[in-house]
Every structure is written in C-alpha cells, then in structure tokens.
Design a protein around this motif. Sequence first.
Motif, PDB file in Angstrom:
ATOM      1  N   ARG A 232       0.846  -1.198   0.000  1.00  0.00           N
ATOM      2  CA  ARG A 232       0.000   0.000   0.000  1.00  0.00           C
ATOM      3  C   ARG A 232       0.881   1.247   0.000  1.00  0.00           C
ATOM      4  O   ARG A 232       1.022   1.945   1.003  1.00  0.00           O
ATOM      5  N   LYS A 233       1.442   1.545  -1.140  1.00  0.00           N
ATOM      6  CA  LYS A 233       2.307   2.708  -1.305  1.00  0.00           C
ATOM      7  C   LYS A 233       1.498   3.998  -1.380  1.00  0.00           C
ATOM      8  O   LYS A 233       2.043   5.087  -1.306  1.00  0.00           O
ATOM      9  N   ASP A 234       0.180   3.875  -1.513  1.00  0.00           N
ATOM     10  CA  ASP A 234      -0.698   5.047  -1.618  1.00  0.00           C
ATOM     11  C   ASP A 234      -1.024   5.668  -0.259  1.00  0.00           C
ATOM     12  O   ASP A 234      -1.431   6.820  -0.193  1.00  0.00           O
ATOM     13  N   LEU A 235      -0.845   4.937   0.825  1.00  0.00           N
ATOM     14  CA  LEU A 235      -1.199   5.450   2.153  1.00  0.00           C
ATOM     15  C   LEU A 235      -0.121   6.400   2.672  1.00  0.00           C
ATOM     16  O   LEU A 235       1.072   6.177   2.464  1.00  0.00           O
ATOM     17  N   GLN A 236      -0.565   7.443   3.375  1.00  0.00           N
ATOM     18  CA  GLN A 236       0.333   8.433   3.968  1.00  0.00           C
ATOM     19  C   GLN A 236       0.072   8.492   5.471  1.00  0.00           C
ATOM     20  O   GLN A 236      -1.093   8.467   5.901  1.00  0.00           O
ATOM     21  N   PRO A 237       1.119   8.601   6.312  1.00  0.00           N
ATOM     22  CA  PRO A 237       0.933   8.591   7.758  1.00  0.00           C
ATOM     23  C   PRO A 237      -0.027   9.664   8.290  1.00  0.00           C
ATOM     24  O   PRO A 237      -0.923   9.338   9.077  1.00  0.00           O
ATOM     25  N   GLY A 238       0.144  10.918   7.882  1.00  0.00           N
ATOM     26  CA  GLY A 238      -0.712  11.996   8.408  1.00  0.00           C
ATOM     27  C   GLY A 238      -2.187  11.790   8.112  1.00  0.00           C
ATOM     28  O   GLY A 238      -3.014  11.774   9.034  1.00  0.00           O
ATOM     29  N   PRO A 239      -2.571  11.639   6.851  1.00  0.00           N
ATOM     30  CA  PRO A 239      -3.989  11.415   6.537  1.00  0.00           C
ATOM     31  C   PRO A 239      -4.553  10.135   7.150  1.00  0.00           C
ATOM     32  O   PRO A 239      -5.708  10.101   7.571  1.00  0.00           O
ATOM     33  N   PHE A 240      -3.752   9.081   7.214  1.00  0.00           N
ATOM     34  CA  PHE A 240      -4.220   7.834   7.811  1.00  0.00           C
ATOM     35  C   PHE A 240      -4.569   8.050   9.285  1.00  0.00           C
ATOM     36  O   PHE A 240      -5.639   7.640   9.750  1.00  0.00           O
ATOM     37  N   LEU A 241      -3.667   8.713  10.017  1.00  0.00           N
ATOM     38  CA  LEU A 241      -3.926   8.958  11.438  1.00  0.00           C
ATOM     39  C   LEU A 241      -5.066   9.955  11.632  1.00  0.00           C
ATOM     40  O   LEU A 241      -5.823   9.851  12.595  1.00  0.00           O
ATOM     41  N   ALA A 242      -5.233  10.912  10.711  1.00  0.00           N
ATOM     42  CA  ALA A 242      -6.358  11.847  10.787  1.00  0.00           C
ATOM     43  C   ALA A 242      -7.683  11.090  10.673  1.00  0.00           C
ATOM     44  O   ALA A 242      -8.654  11.393  11.387  1.00  0.00           O
ATOM     45  N   ALA A 243      -7.734  10.094   9.793  1.00  0.00           N
ATOM     46  CA  ALA A 243      -8.942   9.274   9.657  1.00  0.00           C
ATOM     47  C   ALA A 243      -9.194   8.474  10.934  1.00  0.00           C
ATOM     48  O   ALA A 243     -10.346   8.341  11.376  1.00  0.00           O
ATOM     49  N   MET A 244      -8.127   7.958  11.547  1.00  0.00           N
ATOM     50  CA  MET A 244      -8.277   7.239  12.812  1.00  0.00           C
ATOM     51  C   MET A 244      -8.778   8.173  13.913  1.00  0.00           C
ATOM     52  O   MET A 244      -9.619   7.791  14.725  1.00  0.00           O
ATOM     53  N   GLN A 245      -8.251   9.404  13.939  1.00  0.00           N
ATOM     54  CA  GLN A 245      -8.698  10.390  14.929  1.00  0.00           C
ATOM     55  C   GLN A 245     -10.187  10.671  14.770  1.00  0.00           C
ATOM     56  O   GLN A 245     -10.905  10.778  15.762  1.00  0.00           O
ATOM     57  N   LYS A 246     -10.656  10.776  13.535  1.00  0.00           N
ATOM     58  CA  LYS A 246     -12.081  11.040  13.288  1.00  0.00           C
ATOM     59  C   LYS A 246     -12.927   9.874  13.781  1.00  0.00           C
ATOM     60  O   LYS A 246     -13.936  10.084  14.455  1.00  0.00           O
ATOM     61  N   GLN A 247     -12.527   8.646  13.471  1.00  0.00           N
ATOM     62  CA  GLN A 247     -13.263   7.476  13.952  1.00  0.00           C
ATOM     63  C   GLN A 247     -13.295   7.447  15.480  1.00  0.00           C
ATOM     64  O   GLN A 247     -14.307   7.137  16.087  1.00  0.00           O
ATOM     65  N   TRP A 248     -12.175   7.768  16.087  1.00  0.00           N
ATOM     66  CA  TRP A 248     -12.059   7.781  17.541  1.00  0.00           C
ATOM     67  C   TRP A 248     -13.026   8.815  18.131  1.00  0.00           C
ATOM     68  O   TRP A 248     -13.774   8.511  19.041  1.00  0.00           O
ATOM     69  N   SER A 249     -13.011  10.039  17.590  1.00  0.00           N
ATOM     70  CA  SER A 249     -13.886  11.091  18.136  1.00  0.00           C
ATOM     71  C   SER A 249     -15.354  10.793  17.862  1.00  0.00           C
ATOM     72  O   SER A 249     -16.212  11.113  18.687  1.00  0.00           O
ATOM     73  N   ASP A 250     -15.662  10.156  16.720  1.00  0.00           N
ATOM     74  CA  ASP A 250     -17.043   9.760  16.435  1.00  0.00           C
ATOM     75  C   ASP A 250     -17.532   8.692  17.415  1.00  0.00           C
ATOM     76  O   ASP A 250     -18.714   8.634  17.731  1.00  0.00           O
ATOM     77  N   GLY A 251     -16.629   7.842  17.874  1.00  0.00           N
ATOM     78  CA  GLY A 251     -16.994   6.742  18.759  1.00  0.00           C
ATOM     79  C   GLY A 251     -16.902   7.040  20.232  1.00  0.00           C
ATOM     80  O   GLY A 251     -17.292   6.213  21.059  1.00  0.00           O
TER      81      GLY A 251
END
Length: 189
Positions: free
Chosen positions: A79-98
């Motif tokens: 998965r060369k398309d994934l980037q650390p910052g955006p990936f963790l931002a998506a995790m942060q959103k899931q975390w705050s939604d939950g």
Amino acid sequence: MTKRSKWMAAGGAVLFCLTAAGGQAQQLKNENLLVGMPQGFKVGFKDSKNGMNMQEFVPAAETVQNWTEMVTVQVFLSRKDLQPGPFLAAMQKQWSDGCKGSTSTAVATGKVKGYESASVLLSCPLLASTGKPETAMIKAIKGNDSFYVVQRAVRSVPTPERLEKLKKYVEEVSVCDSRLTSVPCPTVR
C-alpha cells in the motif's frame, strides 16, 4: 517469555516472530517492521486477509476480548498510496465519532530512519462499548514496500509514568531494509 522482548518483523506477505534456534544470529531480509513484544505479553490474535497482516498482543493472563493493555500491529502490504498523516487523521475522526469528549494530540511527524512517519495520542474518557476509559499511542510509517501501523493502548487513564512508557514504546518502532545501506537491518539473535 524468557527474553525481555522478542522482535517482530513483517516483510513480504507474512508477519512472524523471529527467534533464532540455538542462539544463532539471523539476518533479516528485505523491508521489515521492527517492533518489540512487551515482556509478559502473548499473541492474542493473528490474521492475514485482504492485503493486511495483523497481530494483537495482550498480557499473558488476558484475552483480546478482555484486556487492560494491548499492542496492535498492522501491515498493509504493497500500500504505497497510504500516507501517515492522513491515515492517522482518519483514525482520529473514527475515535472522536466513537467517544464523546475524546481528545487527540499529534506527537511527532517527520522521518524515522528515512521513512515518513507520524504519531498521535488518542484519549477517550469513557468508551461506550466497554464502559472504561481508553488511551492509545499510535505510529504510522510509510515504507517503500508496505504501510505499517503500531498502536499501544490501555483501558485506563494512564499515570504520567505509564503514558511515558506508551510513548517510548511507540517511538522505538522503526522499519529497516536489508537492500538499503541507509536503513540496515539488525542481526537478530
């Protein structure tokens, strides 16, 4: 476990524990995620599907269904398309939604041994699904071959000492590549 920690390496299509038979040295091949298994932990869950290898480590007397502390290792193969910052931002959103009232703090961004990396601290005062607080330190690394995520979480409000332990553990996670002299792999005993 008799050793202080065992090194985990993820390369190619398999996530596996390295232990040299008879104490002989082994050399890692290709790109590898280096992450230590905490002393007193065991593998509680292991799976490979849809291009992702995952392992979860929990204290020896606990399970992945009922834990006080957990380490989660994910390898997203090719998965060369994934980037650390955006990936963790998506995790942060899931975390705050939950989790109502959750907080997130960026810990570090930049390069670790030449690889793009980012870390974040997530805290939930009361997770509805467990009725307990949860805190997680997460690091994402973009490798040349795959994308790596390591999380160490506790189901508590950690003391400053325990929080420092989580941070130190995640800081030590890195990637090496036997094909590159700039990020050589260690010899494992």
